[in-house]
Write a protein that holds these residues in place. Structure first.
Motif, PDB file in Angstrom:
ATOM      1  N   PRO A 104      25.890  51.825  79.453  1.00  0.00           N
ATOM      2  CA  PRO A 104      26.965  52.726  79.885  1.00  0.00           C
ATOM      3  C   PRO A 104      27.280  52.610  81.378  1.00  0.00           C
ATOM      4  CG  PRO A 104      25.456  53.861  78.418  1.00  0.00           C
ATOM      5  CD  PRO A 104      24.829  52.538  78.734  1.00  0.00           C
ATOM      6  N   ILE A 105      26.268  52.344  82.205  1.00  0.00           N
ATOM      7  CA  ILE A 105      26.507  52.197  83.645  1.00  0.00           C
ATOM      8  C   ILE A 105      27.375  50.969  83.895  1.00  0.00           C
ATOM      9  CG2 ILE A 105      25.441  51.861  85.899  1.00  0.00           C
ATOM     10  CD1 ILE A 105      22.918  53.188  84.810  1.00  0.00           C
ATOM     11  N   LEU A 106      27.033  49.853  83.254  1.00  0.00           N
ATOM     12  CA  LEU A 106      27.791  48.626  83.441  1.00  0.00           C
ATOM     13  C   LEU A 106      29.225  48.782  82.947  1.00  0.00           C
ATOM     14  CD1 LEU A 106      25.049  46.084  82.297  1.00  0.00           C
ATOM     15  CD2 LEU A 106      25.760  46.602  84.649  1.00  0.00           C
ATOM     16  N   GLU A 107      29.400  49.493  81.854  1.00  0.00           N
ATOM     17  CA  GLU A 107      30.749  49.708  81.334  1.00  0.00           C
ATOM     18  C   GLU A 107      31.556  50.610  82.267  1.00  0.00           C
ATOM     19  OE1 GLU A 107      30.370  51.038  77.340  1.00  0.00           O
ATOM     20  OE2 GLU A 107      29.751  49.081  76.580  1.00  0.00           O
ATOM     21  N   GLN A 108      30.880  51.570  82.906  1.00  0.00           N
ATOM     22  CA  GLN A 108      31.585  52.426  83.855  1.00  0.00           C
ATOM     23  C   GLN A 108      32.005  51.638  85.093  1.00  0.00           C
ATOM     24  OE1 GLN A 108      29.979  56.428  84.533  1.00  0.00           O
ATOM     25  NE2 GLN A 108      28.684  56.120  82.746  1.00  0.00           N
ATOM     26  N   ILE A 109      31.144  50.739  85.557  1.00  0.00           N
ATOM     27  CA  ILE A 109      31.524  49.892  86.686  1.00  0.00           C
ATOM     28  C   ILE A 109      32.747  49.059  86.316  1.00  0.00           C
ATOM     29  CG2 ILE A 109      30.803  47.969  88.156  1.00  0.00           C
ATOM     30  CD1 ILE A 109      27.906  49.015  87.832  1.00  0.00           C
ATOM     31  N   ARG A 110      32.749  48.538  85.096  1.00  0.00           N
ATOM     32  CA  ARG A 110      33.914  47.767  84.655  1.00  0.00           C
ATOM     33  C   ARG A 110      35.166  48.640  84.630  1.00  0.00           C
ATOM     34  NH1 ARG A 110      34.732  45.490  78.647  1.00  0.00           N
ATOM     35  NH2 ARG A 110      35.046  47.720  78.394  1.00  0.00           N
ATOM     36  N   GLY A 111      35.011  49.891  84.185  1.00  0.00           N
ATOM     37  CA  GLY A 111      36.152  50.799  84.190  1.00  0.00           C
ATOM     38  C   GLY A 111      36.664  51.061  85.592  1.00  0.00           C
ATOM     39  N   TYR A 112      35.753  51.189  86.541  1.00  0.00           N
ATOM     40  CA  TYR A 112      36.154  51.375  87.937  1.00  0.00           C
ATOM     41  C   TYR A 112      36.884  50.142  88.456  1.00  0.00           C
ATOM     42  CZ  TYR A 112      33.539  55.715  88.794  1.00  0.00           C
ATOM     43  OH  TYR A 112      33.103  57.011  88.797  1.00  0.00           O
ATOM     44  N   LEU A 113      36.451  48.962  88.017  1.00  0.00           N
ATOM     45  CA  LEU A 113      37.129  47.730  88.405  1.00  0.00           C
ATOM     46  C   LEU A 113      38.544  47.687  87.844  1.00  0.00           C
ATOM     47  CD1 LEU A 113      34.228  45.175  87.845  1.00  0.00           C
ATOM     48  CD2 LEU A 113      35.405  45.534  90.026  1.00  0.00           C
ATOM     49  N   ASP A 114      38.676  48.067  86.582  1.00  0.00           N
ATOM     50  CA  ASP A 114      39.981  48.015  85.928  1.00  0.00           C
ATOM     51  C   ASP A 114      40.996  48.925  86.616  1.00  0.00           C
ATOM     52  OD1 ASP A 114      38.957  46.231  84.119  1.00  0.00           O
ATOM     53  OD2 ASP A 114      38.633  47.703  82.522  1.00  0.00           O
ATOM     54  N   THR A 115      40.526  50.079  87.090  1.00  0.00           N
ATOM     55  CA  THR A 115      41.442  51.035  87.734  1.00  0.00           C
ATOM     56  C   THR A 115      41.406  50.941  89.252  1.00  0.00           C
ATOM     57  OG1 THR A 115      39.731  52.772  87.765  1.00  0.00           O
ATOM     58  CG2 THR A 115      41.165  52.647  85.815  1.00  0.00           C
ATOM     59  N   ASP A 116      40.488  50.110  89.777  1.00  0.00           N
ATOM     60  CA  ASP A 116      40.246  50.009  91.220  1.00  0.00           C
ATOM     61  C   ASP A 116      40.045  51.406  91.809  1.00  0.00           C
ATOM     62  OD1 ASP A 116      39.748  48.701  93.564  1.00  0.00           O
ATOM     63  OD2 ASP A 116      41.857  48.488  94.123  1.00  0.00           O
ATOM     64  N   TYR A 117      39.154  52.151  91.183  1.00  0.00           N
ATOM     65  CA  TYR A 117      38.880  53.528  91.589  1.00  0.00           C
ATOM     66  C   TYR A 117      38.462  53.593  93.046  1.00  0.00           C
ATOM     67  CZ  TYR A 117      36.484  58.030  91.900  1.00  0.00           C
ATOM     68  OH  TYR A 117      36.069  59.277  92.288  1.00  0.00           O
ATOM     69  N   ASP A 118      39.048  54.550  93.773  1.00  0.00           N
ATOM     70  CA  ASP A 118      38.774  54.728  95.194  1.00  0.00           C
ATOM     71  C   ASP A 118      38.021  56.043  95.394  1.00  0.00           C
ATOM     72  OD1 ASP A 118      38.692  54.950  97.921  1.00  0.00           O
ATOM     73  OD2 ASP A 118      40.834  54.620  98.233  1.00  0.00           O
ATOM     74  N   TYR A 119      36.722  55.929  95.544  1.00  0.00           N
ATOM     75  CA  TYR A 119      35.871  57.111  95.725  1.00  0.00           C
ATOM     76  C   TYR A 119      36.280  57.925  96.945  1.00  0.00           C
ATOM     77  CZ  TYR A 119      31.756  59.608  97.506  1.00  0.00           C
ATOM     78  OH  TYR A 119      30.914  60.554  98.035  1.00  0.00           O
ATOM     79  N   GLY A 120      36.527  57.261  98.049  1.00  0.00           N
ATOM     80  CA  GLY A 120      36.837  57.969  99.287  1.00  0.00           C
ATOM     81  C   GLY A 120      38.069  58.844  99.178  1.00  0.00           C
ATOM     82  N   SER A 121      39.132  58.315  98.611  1.00  0.00           N
ATOM     83  CA  SER A 121      40.368  59.100  98.499  1.00  0.00           C
ATOM     84  C   SER A 121      40.207  60.236  97.498  1.00  0.00           C
ATOM     85  CB  SER A 121      41.536  58.198  98.099  1.00  0.00           C
ATOM     86  OG  SER A 121      41.325  57.632  96.810  1.00  0.00           O
ATOM     87  N   ALA A 122      39.460  59.990  96.407  1.00  0.00           N
ATOM     88  CA  ALA A 122      39.242  61.053  95.418  1.00  0.00           C
ATOM     89  C   ALA A 122      38.465  62.208  96.026  1.00  0.00           C
ATOM     90  CB  ALA A 122      38.497  60.489  94.209  1.00  0.00           C
ATOM     91  N   LEU A 123      37.419  61.877  96.784  1.00  0.00           N
ATOM     92  CA  LEU A 123      36.620  62.916  97.417  1.00  0.00           C
ATOM     93  C   LEU A 123      37.426  63.653  98.481  1.00  0.00           C
ATOM     94  CD1 LEU A 123      33.790  64.183  97.546  1.00  0.00           C
ATOM     95  CD2 LEU A 123      33.199  62.489  99.286  1.00  0.00           C
ATOM     96  N   GLU A 124      38.223  62.916  99.234  1.00  0.00           N
ATOM     97  CA  GLU A 124      39.038  63.549 100.277  1.00  0.00           C
ATOM     98  C   GLU A 124      40.049  64.509  99.663  1.00  0.00           C
ATOM     99  OE1 GLU A 124      40.236  64.485 104.108  1.00  0.00           O
ATOM    100  OE2 GLU A 124      38.440  63.518 103.322  1.00  0.00           O
ATOM    101  N   THR A 125      40.581  64.165  98.504  1.00  0.00           N
ATOM    102  CA  THR A 125      41.513  65.062  97.818  1.00  0.00           C
ATOM    103  C   THR A 125      40.859  66.401  97.505  1.00  0.00           C
ATOM    104  OG1 THR A 125      42.718  63.215  96.834  1.00  0.00           O
ATOM    105  CG2 THR A 125      42.930  65.352  95.752  1.00  0.00           C
TER     106      THR A 125
END
Length: 571
Positions: free
Chosen positions: A283-304
Motif C-alpha cells: 500500500p505504501i508503494l501504491e500511494q507513492i505511485r498515486g502521488y507521482l500520478d497527481t504530482d502531489y505537492d505536500y507544501g502547498s497542501a499544508l500551507e492551504t
C-alpha cells in the motif's frame, strides 16, 4: 437475534461500522476492543450519563451499548473469555450527584492535557513501543512460551494506551464544548462551519506521514530508473525496485525507515485481520505511485490548511474588542492546542497499539506454523484468547485446525450479511449518549429521508457543493482505482485512507457523524462531504455522476453510468 436477558434487549445497541465495518475475528473481540477500557473512562470522570460500555457479537458483527447509571440494571457481558456484570453504581443518586464533579474537572483536562500529552504521556507510549519492537526484533531467539508472555505484555500496553485515549477524548470534548459555549455567549450563535474549520490541524503525525510519502515521491520523481519501477501495482513495483541497485537502495534507506515509523497501521486500524504496512509495504508503494500520478505537492497542501486556520481564527474574533475578544481568543487557543491530538492519538493508540498487538499475535502464530501446529500465521486470529493460551500450553489437547476452519467459514458467511444500523430498544436518554455523535446519532434518526431513487440523505460532514464521478471503495485493493477528481463513496475511513484525500473532490460515507474521522479529514482537506447515510455504498455505483451537498447533507445521483471524471465545484 438472540438476547441473553430482558435487560440486554432493553439497551440501544449500535452497529460499530465506525471502527469495524467487517465481521470480527474471535481474537479481536476477546482482547482488541476499544470498549474494554471504557469503565476506566466513566469512573475517572464521574460521568452521569453512562458507567460502562458493553459489546455484543451479532451475527459476526460488533454492536455496542452504553450502560446507564442505574443500580437496578443487571446485564451480563464478557471480557477476556470471562463473564461479568456491567459496572453500575450502588448509590441510586450517583448520576445526579456526579454531574458537578464532571463539570468541575473537564476544564482542567481541557486546559492542561496538551502539556500532559507532550511531556508525560507520549514519552510513556514511545517507551512501550520501543520495548515491544525490541522484543519483536529478537523473536527468532525466543521460545514459544516467551512469545506467549510477550503477548500479555502487548495486551497490557494496548489497554494502557486506550485508557490514555479516553482521557484525551474527554479533554478534547472539554476544549470544543468550551469554545462552542463562549462563541454562543459572545456571538449569540454558533457558526458550525467555522467551528469545524477550527478543529483542523497543520502540525501532527498524520501530516508527518504524508510528508514522508511525499519525500519518497520526490526522490522517485528525480530518478528515471526509480520512476520506471513505479508503473505497476505494489507487488510489481517491489519486484522492479529489487532488480536494480538504485531500487534496492531506495527500499533500504527510504522505504524501510518509513515502515518502521509509520507502518503501524492497516486499511482498517482496529481489527487484527488486516495486515499492517509494517508487514506489507505494498500500500505504501501504491500511494507513492498515486502521488507521482497527481504530482502531489505536500507544501502547498499544508500551507492551504495553515492559511485557512489563521483565517478562521481571525473570522472568529472579527469585530470583537475588550474582555469578549480576550475570552474567545483564549478558548480558541486551548482548542487549537488540542486539535493535533485527534490525528496524533490515532497514531499512538488506534493504529499504533492495535497494530503492535496484531504483529505480536502474528509472530506467535508464525512460531506455531514453524512447529507444524498451524497452517498460516493468522490462524491464531480465529481462536479465542483462552483457546490460544490453552493451545500454546498443550498443543495436543486442542484441535486448533478444526476450530480455525470453522471460524473462517463463519466469518465468510457473515460477510454476506448486511447488518442493521442498530438493534434493541431506543430510549431518549440512550439515544442522547454524547459519544453516539461519532456514529451520527441522534441525527441519523431525525434526518430527512431520501427523496426518491436519485437522492441519498445523510449528515452534513464538510461544507460545499461538488459534482463528479463516484468511485465506490470497499478495500485497500480498490485504492488504486481512485482517480484525480473522483468522489469517494465508502463505508468509513481511517488515517490509512488519508492518501486518497489528496486527490478526491468529495466524500460520501455510510456511517459517521460530524466529529468522525471522514468528516474531520474532509474539512481539513477542504472537500465537501456527506456522512452517515447508512446506504451510500448500496445505492451508489462506481461511475455514477453525483452532486454532493456537504452543507445540506444530501447526495443527488445526477446520472448513472461512467461520464467524464472531472469534478466541478459549485461554490
Amino acid at each position: 437475534m438472540q438476547w441473553e436477558s430482558d435487560a440486554e434487549q432493553g439497551l440501544f445497541w449500535v452497529y460499530d461500522d465506525l471502527h469495524c465495518p467487517h465481521p470480527l475475528s474471535p481474537m479481536y473481540f476477546d482482547i482488541g476492543g476499544w470498549w474494554l477500557t471504557c469503565d476506566h473512562m466513566f469512573r475517572r470522570f464521574g460521568t452521569p450519563f453512562a458507567v460502562d460500555w458493553l459489546a455484543k457479537n451479532v451475527n459476526g458483527y460488533l454492536y455496542t451499548a452504553a450502560i446507564p447509571a442505574d443500580p437496578s440494571l443487571q446485564v451480563g457481558a464478557t471480557e477476556y473469555g470471562n463473564r461479568y456484570g456491567a459496572r453500575v453504581p450502588v448509590d441510586g443518586g450517583y448520576a445526579s450527584s456526579m454531574g458537578a464533579y464532571l463539570d468541575g474537572v473537564l476544564p482542567v483536562y481541557g486546559e492542561r492535557f496538551a502539556d500532559w500529552w507532550r511531556d508525560r504521556l507520549v514519552p510513556e507510549m514511545l517507551r512501550n513501543f520501543e520495548y515491544l519492537e525490541s522484543q519483536l526484533d529478537r523473536a527468532d531467539s525466543m521460545s514459544r512460551m516467551e512469545l506467549a508472555v510477550l503477548l500479555e505484555d502487548a495486551m497490557d500496553v494496548h489497554d494502557r494506551h486506550w485508557k490514555i485515549h479516553w482521557m484525551l477524548n474527554f479533554a478534547q470534548l472539554s476544549a470544543t464544548m468550551n469554545l462552542r459555549a463562549v462563541m454562543e455567549r459572545v456571538r449569540g450563535t454558533v457558526d458550525e462551519e467555522l467551528l469545524g474549520r477550527l478543529q483542523n490541524s497543520a502540525e501532527d503525525r498524520n501530516w508527518d506521514s504524508v510528508e514522508g510519502l511525499w519525500r519518497m515521491k520526490e526522490a522517485v520523481k528525480a530518478d528515471p530508473e526509480l520512476r520506471k519501477a513505479f508503473t505497476g501495482n505494489g507487488v510489481a513495483i517491489r519486484t522492479a525496485l529489487e532488480a536494480s541497485e538504485a531500487g534496492r537502495t531506495f527500499l533500504a534507506e527510504q522505504l524501510a525507515p518509513y515502515q518502521r515509523e509509520f507502518g503501524w497501521r492497516a486499511v482498517w486500524s482496529h481489527e487484527f485481520i488486516f495486515p499492517t504496512w509494517r508487514e506489507d509495504p505494498g500500500p505504501i508503494l501504491e500511494q507513492i505511485r498515486g502521488y507521482l500520478d497527481t504530482d502531489y505537492d505536500y507544501g502547498s497542501a499544508l500551507e492551504t490548511v495553515r492559511v485557512d486556520l489563521e483565517k478562521a481564527s481571525q473570522e472568529l474574533l472579527e469585530g470583537l474588542t475588550g474582555a469578549e475578544r480576550d475570552e474567545l481568543e483564549a478558548a480558541n487557543a486551548v482548542n487549537l492546542r488540542m486539535a493535533p491530538l485527534t490525528p496524533d492519538h490515532h497514531f499512538y493508540i488506534d493504529q499504533g497499539a492495535n497494530a503492535r498487538l496484531r504483529v505480536v499475535l502474528i509472530t506467535l502464530g508464525q512460531r506455531l506454523v514453524d512447529e507444524g501446529l498451524l497452517d498460516t500465521a493468522d490462524d491464531v486470529l480465529f481462536l479465542r484468547y483462552n483457546e490460544l493460551r490453552a493451545f500454546v500450553g498443550d498443543p495436543a489437547a486442542t484441535d486448533a485446525r478444526a476450530l480455525v476452519a470453522q471460524r473462517r467459514a463463519e466469518r465468510e458467511a457473515a460477510g454476506k450479511l448486511q447488518p442493521r444500523d442498530w438493534v434493541g430498544t431506543v430510549t431518549e436518554s440512550q439515544l442522547n449518549f454524547p459519544y453516539w455523535v461519532n456514529w451520527g446519532y441522534p441525527e441519523r434518526f431525525t434526518r430527512q429521508a431520501s427523496q426518491g431513487e436519485a437522492q441519498v440523505a445523510g449528515i452534513a460532514g464538510s461544507p460545499g457543493v461538488i459534482e463528479g464521478t463516484a468511485r465506490v471503495v470497499r478495500t485497500v485493493a480498490d485504492f488504486d482505482e481512485v482517480a484525480e477528481g473522483d468522489i469517494l463513496v465508502c463505508q468509513m475511513t481511517n488515517p490509512a485512507w488519508v492518501v486518497l484525500f489528496t486527490k478526491i473532490a468529495g466524500l460520501v460515507t455510510d456511517t459517521g457523524g460530524t466529529t468522525s474521522h471522514p468528516a474531520v479529514l474532509a474539512r481539513e482537506f477542504g472537500i465537501p462531504a456527506v456522512v452517515g447515510t447508512s446506504e451510500a455504498t448500496r445505492r451508489i455505483s462506481t461511475g455514477d455522476q453525483l452532486r454532493v451537498d456537504g452543507t445540506a447533507g444530501v447526495v443527488e445521483i445526477v446520472k448513472s453510468g461512467e461520464p467524464a471524471r472531472a469534478a466541478l465545484s459549485l461554490n
